[in-house]
Design an enzyme around this catalytic site. Structure first.
Site, short mmCIF file in Angstrom:
data_model
loop_
_atom_site.label_atom_id
_atom_site.label_comp_id
_atom_site.label_asym_id
_atom_site.label_seq_id
_atom_site.Cartn_x
_atom_site.Cartn_y
_atom_site.Cartn_z
N TRP A 296 0.84 -1.20 0.00
CA TRP A 296 0.00 0.00 0.00
C TRP A 296 0.88 1.26 0.00
CZ3 TRP A 296 -0.42 3.56 4.23
CH2 TRP A 296 -1.23 4.66 3.93
N HIS A 297 1.97 1.21 0.77
CA HIS A 297 2.83 2.38 0.83
C HIS A 297 3.44 2.70 -0.54
CE1 HIS A 297 2.65 2.15 5.25
NE2 HIS A 297 3.05 3.40 5.22
N GLY A 298 3.65 1.69 -1.36
CA GLY A 298 4.19 1.97 -2.68
C GLY A 298 4.22 0.73 -3.54
N PHE A 451 -0.20 9.21 -0.58
CA PHE A 451 -0.83 7.91 -0.46
C PHE A 451 -2.31 8.00 -0.74
CE2 PHE A 451 2.98 7.56 2.22
CZ PHE A 451 3.60 6.55 1.52
#
Lengths: 451, 81
Positions: A296-298, A451
């Site tokens: 999710w962060h990247g 995000f």
């Protein structure tokens, strides 16, 4: 109604077209939660839940992972001789899409689990998902806490307004004086990592957690404070994370709203599914949860490594807990200051080094190269940027001292909450002065807006 | 199986999983009061309870547990149904 209009006005001002997306997710959430509540059989409830989860996640997946999946798949196909491609889309991630998506999913699953009733009033659901202090970057709120407050009559409450403003003031200090100041050094070093000696890379690596704490922690206080001014209590996001003596404690103090969300909606179902494997089931669930958090962060491999390190550290702590407890009891270590300090430093170092994988700038080989340089090339003096280091150190000392007193001597030194008017006002002015004196005003973005 | 026997067996599970021989179960005991009772050990305890009493929980049911009393009630309900 006013808050809803204000929230949409705020969101439309950022980028009008993305407000449609927010409205779409809201409509999906409202419809599906009410359908789930009305469905008679477990099977239809499950089907509706699956439909809601897929539809709600669709925009987030599209904007966040389209290019990653697109390029990944076609690179693989190229190897097999198939030369196909879809155009690379230069999409800007809609502000806050992750945050309102998580809140929408949480609410839908809560309805499915019968922990909250499906809300009939569309305005309440719309306000919950668009509430402007938290829509851009959290804290990730929960429906039971917010619905109840939105339904109550909002009244001017002097205590809450003042309390909120104090939080905002401290949040601005953390962001402008601490995070943005340290960013100058960190960016200067990491953007030209090859030209810096190992000791500079080490210093920048060690500054990273403080920068993120100042950035997201400061932002969270501004958001929580802003909501409080309007009479709404929002859950906290940080609780003096650098005084954690273990990684598991760290993750109860760092980005709390995200971790609670992941615990409830990702880790719990996973650990439930794997429960027959005992301890190893928990290890699998933990690692998967943090790998998902990393993804999710990247959308890049280094973020998965970041997640895996967290999962691994927590797993090791869990597997060794009984022995560690026995060891601590045997030598009566738990209250020894040097043992606590050792735990804090070790946890900090582990997190700081793992955080090197949690950025957009460096790929895994690049991070490993930086580590190698840190351990082989740290004999030279680090790169000196006098003002940045001095001001950054000053700001950090102030934040650290405040957290230290609240952690170990709560209520002993009161400044913002002192009964004496003079002390209170002096401390407000002092912080305002420090923000102007130490702060950076170049319009730096908040890290988590991406995000 | 009567309630006191359920409590007795549950106490043994709690003491092993949460690594504390001194744990005494009370109806209103919650996770906050037991040092090692967190989200990691919780599911271990649930797995042990299922094995011991030969029952299967639903995830939805676990979400509604508030204290030891609600857990014992659920165990009894599962064993009788």
């Amino acid at each position: 109604m006013f808050l809803l209009a204000a929230s949409y006005y705020f969101y439309i001002n950022i980028k009008p077209v993305y407000a449609l997306l927010l409205a779409g997710v809201t409509l999906t959430t409202y419809l599906f939660t009410n359908l789930i509540a009305k469905a008679r059989s477990d099977r239809s409830k499950s089907l509706l839940l699956t439909g809601a989860v897929v539809l709600t996640l669709l925009p987030l997946f599209f904007f966040k992972y389209f290019n990653f999946v697109n390029e990944g798949i076609f690179t693989l196909l190229n190897y097999t001789g198939l030369h196909l491609s879809l155009p690379h889309l230069s999409l800007l991630l809609p502000v806050g899409v992750s945050f309102y998506t998580f809140m929408a999913l949480g609410y839908t699953i809560d309805v499915y689990n019968e922990e909250i009733e499906a809300e009939k009033n569309f305005g309440i659901v719309a306000l919950f998902l668009s509430f402007f202090p938290v829509v851009m970057s959290g804290p990730i709120e929960r429906a039971p806490n917010m619905f109840q407050q939105f339904k109550g009559k909002l009244q001017f409450n002097y205590e809450m307004v003042v309390g909120g403003l104090k939080l905002m003031l401290w949040g601005y200090f953390m962001k402008l004086a601490l995070a943005d100041r340290l960013s100058i050094y960190i960016d200067a070093v990491f953007k030209n990592a090859d030209q810096h000696v190992g000791s500079s890379l080490l210093l920048a690596t060690l500054m990273q957690p403080i920068r993120v704490y100042g950035d997201l922690g400061g932002y969270s206080l501004i958001a929580i404070g802003c909501a409080k001014v309007m009479g709404i209590n929002v859950i906290p996001n940080f609780n003096r994370p650098f005084f954690a003596t273990t990684m598991s404690e760290f993750w109860r103090r760092w980005h709390i709203s995200l971790i609670k969300w992941l615990t409830d909606y990702v880790y719990t179902p996973l650990s439930f599914a794997f429960r027959r494997y005992g301890v190893w089931g928990i290890v699998i669930a933990l690692n998967l949860t943090f790998i998902i958090s990393g993804a999710w962060h990247g959308a890049a491999f280094n973020f998965l490594v970041w997640g895996f390190i967290q999962g691994l550290a927590l797993s090791v702590e869990m597997l060794t807990r009984k022995n560690k407890d026995a060891f601590e009891d045997r030598f009566n270590l738990r209250k020894r200051w040097w043992y606590i300090l050792f735990g804090c430093v070790f946890t900090y170092l582990l997190f700081a080094f793992s955080l090197s994988f949690g950025g957009d700038a460096a790929t895994v080989p690049e991070v490993l190269h930086i580590f190698k340089r840190i351990f082989t090339d740290s004999v030279h003096m680090p790169y000196k940027d006098g003002d940045t280091m001095l001001y950054g150190f000053l700001a950090f000392s102030i934040v650290f001292l405040k957290d230290f007193m609240e952690e170990y001597y709560p209520g002993r030194v009161l400044l913002f909450n002192n009964k004496n008017n003079t002390v209170r006002w002096l401390s407000y002015y002092c912080v305002i002065f420090l923000i102007f004196y130490l702060g950076i005003f170049s319009g730096e973005q908040f890290v988590y807006f991406q995000f | 199986m009567n309630r006191s026997l359920v409590t007795e067996k549950l106490t043994a599970i709690f003491r092993t999983v949460f690594n504390d021989e001194g744990i005494e179960l009370r109806d209103d005991l919650t996770a906050n009061e037991v040092a090692n009772w967190d989200s990691l050990t919780h599911m271990l305890m649930i797995g042990e309870v299922e094995k011991e009493f030969s029952i299967k929980f639903k995830l939805k049911e676990l979400g509604k547990l508030e204290d030891v009393k609600s857990l014992i009630d659920l165990i009894e309900h599962k064993m009788n149904s």
